[in-house]
Write a protein that holds these residues in place. Structure first.
Motif, PDB file in Angstrom:
ATOM      1  N   ARG A  35       0.820  -1.221   0.000  1.00 36.34           N
ATOM      2  CA  ARG A  35       0.000   0.000   0.000  1.00 36.34           C
ATOM      3  C   ARG A  35       0.853   1.270   0.000  1.00 36.34           C
ATOM      4  O   ARG A  35       0.445   2.287  -0.563  1.00 36.34           O
ATOM      5  N   ARG A  36       2.006   1.214   0.625  1.00 33.18           N
ATOM      6  CA  ARG A  36       2.888   2.388   0.697  1.00 33.18           C
ATOM      7  C   ARG A  36       3.676   2.620  -0.587  1.00 33.18           C
ATOM      8  O   ARG A  36       4.171   3.727  -0.824  1.00 33.18           O
ATOM      9  N   ALA A  37       3.821   1.615  -1.409  1.00 35.67           N
ATOM     10  CA  ALA A  37       4.637   1.736  -2.615  1.00 35.67           C
ATOM     11  C   ALA A  37       4.017   2.745  -3.588  1.00 35.67           C
ATOM     12  O   ALA A  37       2.826   2.687  -3.883  1.00 35.67           O
ATOM     13  N   THR A  38       4.837   3.640  -4.066  1.00 35.74           N
ATOM     14  CA  THR A  38       4.369   4.641  -5.016  1.00 35.74           C
ATOM     15  C   THR A  38       4.319   4.059  -6.425  1.00 35.74           C
ATOM     16  O   THR A  38       4.984   3.044  -6.709  1.00 35.74           O
ATOM     17  N   PRO A  39       3.578   4.685  -7.329  1.00 37.41           N
ATOM     18  CA  PRO A  39       3.579   4.216  -8.721  1.00 37.41           C
ATOM     19  C   PRO A  39       4.973   4.205  -9.341  1.00 37.41           C
ATOM     20  O   PRO A  39       5.279   3.338 -10.157  1.00 37.41           O
ATOM     21  N   THR A  40       5.831   5.117  -8.933  1.00 38.93           N
ATOM     22  CA  THR A  40       7.201   5.145  -9.458  1.00 38.93           C
ATOM     23  C   THR A  40       7.963   3.891  -9.049  1.00 38.93           C
ATOM     24  O   THR A  40       8.674   3.294  -9.869  1.00 38.93           O
ATOM     25  N   VAL A  41       7.807   3.478  -7.805  1.00 41.39           N
ATOM     26  CA  VAL A  41       8.472   2.257  -7.328  1.00 41.39           C
ATOM     27  C   VAL A  41       7.987   1.056  -8.140  1.00 41.39           C
ATOM     28  O   VAL A  41       8.785   0.230  -8.591  1.00 41.39           O
ATOM     29  N   VAL A  42       6.682   0.970  -8.355  1.00 40.74           N
ATOM     30  CA  VAL A  42       6.123  -0.152  -9.117  1.00 40.74           C
ATOM     31  C   VAL A  42       6.643  -0.120 -10.552  1.00 40.74           C
ATOM     32  O   VAL A  42       7.023  -1.160 -11.110  1.00 40.74           O
TER      33      VAL A  42
END
Length: 73
Positions: A35-42
């Motif tokens: 849930r904490r992961a940003t779209p950039t990380v993904v």
């Protein structure tokens, strides 16, 4: 891929151990990391190949987080 996810997987393993080996504690920690992961990380994660089969519990948790993030969005 490990440098992106290993810290969260290790934290999930610690949560599991602190809960007396309760796998549900690790699952909650993995879900929170997802849930904490940003779209950039993904987006960055998806540029890496899918990790090989897990060899230990932290690797299993890392693979679970990897799969959850790759399937999100």
């Amino acid at each position: 891929m490990g440098h992106i996810l290993r810290a969260a997987a290790s934290a999930a393993r610690i949560a599991e151990l602190n809960a007396g080996g309760d796998a549900a504690a690790a699952e909650r920690a993995i879900d929170e990391a997802r849930r904490r992961a940003t779209p950039t990380v993904v987006d960055v994660l998806r540029r890496y190949p899918v990790p090989p089969a897990a060899r230990n519990r932290v690797s299993e948790l890392q693979s679970a987080l990897d799969a959850a993030l790759r399937s999100s969005g």
